[in-house]
Enzyme design. Structure first.
Site, short mmCIF file in Angstrom:
data_model
loop_
_atom_site.label_atom_id
_atom_site.label_comp_id
_atom_site.label_asym_id
_atom_site.label_seq_id
_atom_site.Cartn_x
_atom_site.Cartn_y
_atom_site.Cartn_z
N PRO A 154 0.81 -1.22 0.00
CG PRO A 154 -0.88 -1.57 1.57
CD PRO A 154 0.45 -2.11 1.12
CE1 TYR A 155 5.31 5.61 2.82
CE2 TYR A 155 6.96 4.62 1.39
CZ TYR A 155 6.54 5.66 2.19
OH TYR A 155 7.35 6.77 2.35
#
Length: 251
Positions: A154-155
């Site tokens: 997700p980052y």
């Protein structure tokens, strides 16, 4: 370089944001400091005020539109304008593989890194448009915004999204004199990084291995790039993703 400008800095309570607060104030800007930790913001602001800088503090969370709106209004009401912004607030976590990652982590990473920038742009740009004098906005992305770095998925996705928002905003508001750029930041020796390395010192080798300079950035080095992008010295630069990564992305 920033004399007479009013700059809103998010994530200003520590790390790159705090370094930017100090540097921008040194270069003559009025700074509006935003972060969630009011006590830490006060610690950053106090020596700047003592040194004669123009400083306003706006405790708040970039994931909350009302908090961002309040910070922008504080800049305009206190100093007369919002000329530039450094959207630096963000958050990441350790390298859990995608299928084992908790949904709550995904939500928090995307909220802080993407929705936070989105909220900032949605309120900063109207203030600049209303003034009619243009402006400069800098968004903090990461080397994870250009390739998969080993950070959580997700980052990586969020920091890619920051670059997309930057390019879209640059295109949409360029004719109004608003420039929007991004920093592609490599490993930086912030307070959070120091805490991590105290617990897992062997990670430092991996954080520095890919950089040509074989070291991490100091937060002030990243802040200097942001200051340049917020100044007229970068007047023909918009929609760009500037690497501040010690050469990591050149390899």
């Amino acid at each position: 370089m920033l004399n007479g400008r009013t700059v809103l800095i998010t994530g200003a309570s520590s790390g790159i944001g705090a370094a930017a607060a100090r540097l921008f104030a040194e270069e003559g800007a009025a700074v509006v400091l935003m972060a969630r930790r009011a006590d830490a913001l006060a610690e950053v602001a106090a020596p700047l005020v003592e040194a004669g800088a123009r400083v306003a503090v706006a405790p708040g969370d970039v994931t909350r539109p009302a908090d961002v709106e309040r910070a922008v209004a504080l800049a305009v009401d206190t100093f007369g304008s919002l000329d530039a912004a450094f959207n630096n607030a963000g958050w990441g976590t350790g390298g859990t593989v995608l299928h084992e990652l908790d949904e709550g982590v995904y939500d928090r990473v995307m909220d802080l890194n993407v929705r936070g920038v989105w909220n900032c742009l949605r309120h900063q740009i109207p203030a600049m448009l209303k003034a009619g004098t243009g402006g400069a906005i800098v968004n903090t992305s990461s080397t994870a915004g250009i390739v998969a770095t080993g950070a959580v998925a997700p980052y990586v996705a969020a920091k890619h999204a920051v670059l997309g928002l930057t390019k879209a905003a640059a295109m949409e508001y360029g004719e109004s004199g608003i420039r929007v750029n991004a920093l592609v930041v490599g490993s930086t020796r912030t307070e959070l990084m120091d805490e991590l390395l105290q617990d897992v010192p062997e990670l430092e080798a991996s954080f520095t291995a890919r950089a040509i300079q074989k070291r991490m950035a100091h937060p002030r080095e990243v802040a200097q790039a942001a200051a340049w992008l917020c100044s007229d010295r970068s007047s023909f630069l918009t929609g760009a993703s500037m690497p501040v990564d010690g050469g990591w992305s050149a390899i």
